[in-house]
Scaffold this motif. Structure first.
Motif, PDB file in Angstrom:
ATOM      1  N   ASP A  47     -20.470  44.947   5.410  1.00  0.00           N
ATOM      2  CA  ASP A  47     -21.718  44.811   4.412  1.00  0.00           C
ATOM      3  C   ASP A  47     -22.775  46.258   4.783  1.00  0.00           C
ATOM      4  O   ASP A  47     -22.866  46.102   5.730  1.00  0.00           O
ATOM      5  CB  ASP A  47     -22.246  43.830   4.236  1.00  0.00           C
ATOM      6  N   PRO A  48     -22.473  47.038   3.973  1.00  0.00           N
ATOM      7  CA  PRO A  48     -23.463  48.144   3.369  1.00  0.00           C
ATOM      8  C   PRO A  48     -24.697  47.815   4.086  1.00  0.00           C
ATOM      9  O   PRO A  48     -25.694  48.461   5.054  1.00  0.00           O
ATOM     10  CB  PRO A  48     -22.999  49.379   2.507  1.00  0.00           C
ATOM     11  N   LEU A  49     -24.755  46.891   3.947  1.00  0.00           N
ATOM     12  CA  LEU A  49     -26.638  45.948   3.505  1.00  0.00           C
ATOM     13  C   LEU A  49     -26.958  45.885   5.570  1.00  0.00           C
ATOM     14  O   LEU A  49     -28.364  46.008   5.632  1.00  0.00           O
ATOM     15  CB  LEU A  49     -27.036  45.260   3.210  1.00  0.00           C
ATOM     16  N   TRP A  50     -26.111  45.580   6.092  1.00  0.00           N
ATOM     17  CA  TRP A  50     -26.188  46.125   7.428  1.00  0.00           C
ATOM     18  C   TRP A  50     -26.089  46.520   8.313  1.00  0.00           C
ATOM     19  O   TRP A  50     -25.437  46.141   9.940  1.00  0.00           O
ATOM     20  CB  TRP A  50     -25.506  44.109   7.997  1.00  0.00           C
ATOM     21  N   ALA A  51     -25.153  47.293   8.203  1.00  0.00           N
ATOM     22  CA  ALA A  51     -24.403  48.478   8.946  1.00  0.00           C
ATOM     23  C   ALA A  51     -24.801  49.910   9.661  1.00  0.00           C
ATOM     24  O   ALA A  51     -26.129  50.322   9.119  1.00  0.00           O
ATOM     25  CB  ALA A  51     -23.495  49.745   8.117  1.00  0.00           C
TER      26      ALA A  51
END
Length: 255
Positions: A47-51
């Motif tokens: 998930d790019p939101l959490w990377a």
């Protein structure tokens, strides 16, 4: 402010290394359109939101796209947006490329961009990127291809920050991206990527079509796998003694 076109991966990623090593080390057992990359550490999230880790972020640079990215000259270049206008570094307007699609073939519109911006700027989510984009406000969809938003203060470097704001949508728990590649498999031990046939830009002749990223934590194991031809690229260093030995005993395709 005018955009600048480009096709190179975002500056600072390790994937140009993949292509560089691939040209020099092509194992007969590995198809020419395939890159097999050995890494030391696992990607922590799809998930790019959490990377926040380097491996995850670099993978997301392939499986997801942003409005703009940073070019090799370290200037913002067009990605999903074909053009943009900035007023006083507080008001930003973007026009999307025509005919954009997600990896599943569905249309990507300004409303999808708005949803992604709201997700990345949500202070209540606890996501690490929210602190960067929390100053974005008044996100407005002007039409299917145009979106506008403002910031609560002057932000001259926002265009550079937007490279990490990936445009995606969710179908249940599944993430749908719009990058050059799509994830076929993604876990803490292996990531398999294939070309996204719906990406706005066709790959160049001879371009890599498949990428496999394998997590191999031990230096000596990565070294032996590379020597055997089980992989054609590595990321993360080897011990100097191992590197020296590799130079003296090059795999057949490096000799």
């Amino acid at each position: 402010m005018k955009n600048q076109e480009g096709t190179q991966f975002r500056a600072g990623t390790f994937f140009p290394l993949v292509l560089l090593l691939l040209a020099a080390c092509q194992s007969p057992e590995i198809p020419k359109d395939t890159a097999i990359l050995l890494v030391e550490n696992s990607p922590r999230t799809s998930d790019p939101l959490w990377a926040t880790d380097a491996i995850s972020q670099n993978l997301h640079n392939l499986t997801h796209a942003a409005l703009v990215a940073t070019g090799p000259d370290m200037k913002p270049r067009a990605e999903l947006a074909e053009s943009w206008e900035v007023k006083g570094y507080r008001k930003f307007r973007f026009r999307l490329r025509a005919g954009l699609k997600f990896e599943d073939g569905s249309s990507l519109t300004a409303n999808d961009v708005r949803n992604a911006i709201l997700a990345f700027s949500d202070k209540t989510s606890g996501a690490p990127h929210a602190e960067i984009f929390a100053h974005i406000q008044d996100v407005r969809v002007l039409n299917e291809r145009e979106i506008e938003f403002s910031t609560d203060s002057v932000h001259p470097y926002l265009l550079w920050d937007l490279g990490s704001l990936k445009i995606f949508k969710k179908q249940g728990e599944q993430l749908i991206g719009a990058g050059r590649f799509k994830a076929i498999e993604f876990n803490t031990q292996i990531a398999r990527l294939e070309r996204n046939p719906f990406f706005y830009e066709a790959p160049k002749p001879g371009a890599i079509q498949k990428i496999t990223v394998r997590v191999v934590r031990e230096d000596i194991t990565r070294y032996q796998m590379f020597r055997r031809g089980d992989a054609n690229a590595m990321f993360n260093g080897l011990a100097l003694t191992t590197t020296a030995s590799l130079k003296k005993n090059l795999p057949r395709d490096l000799a």
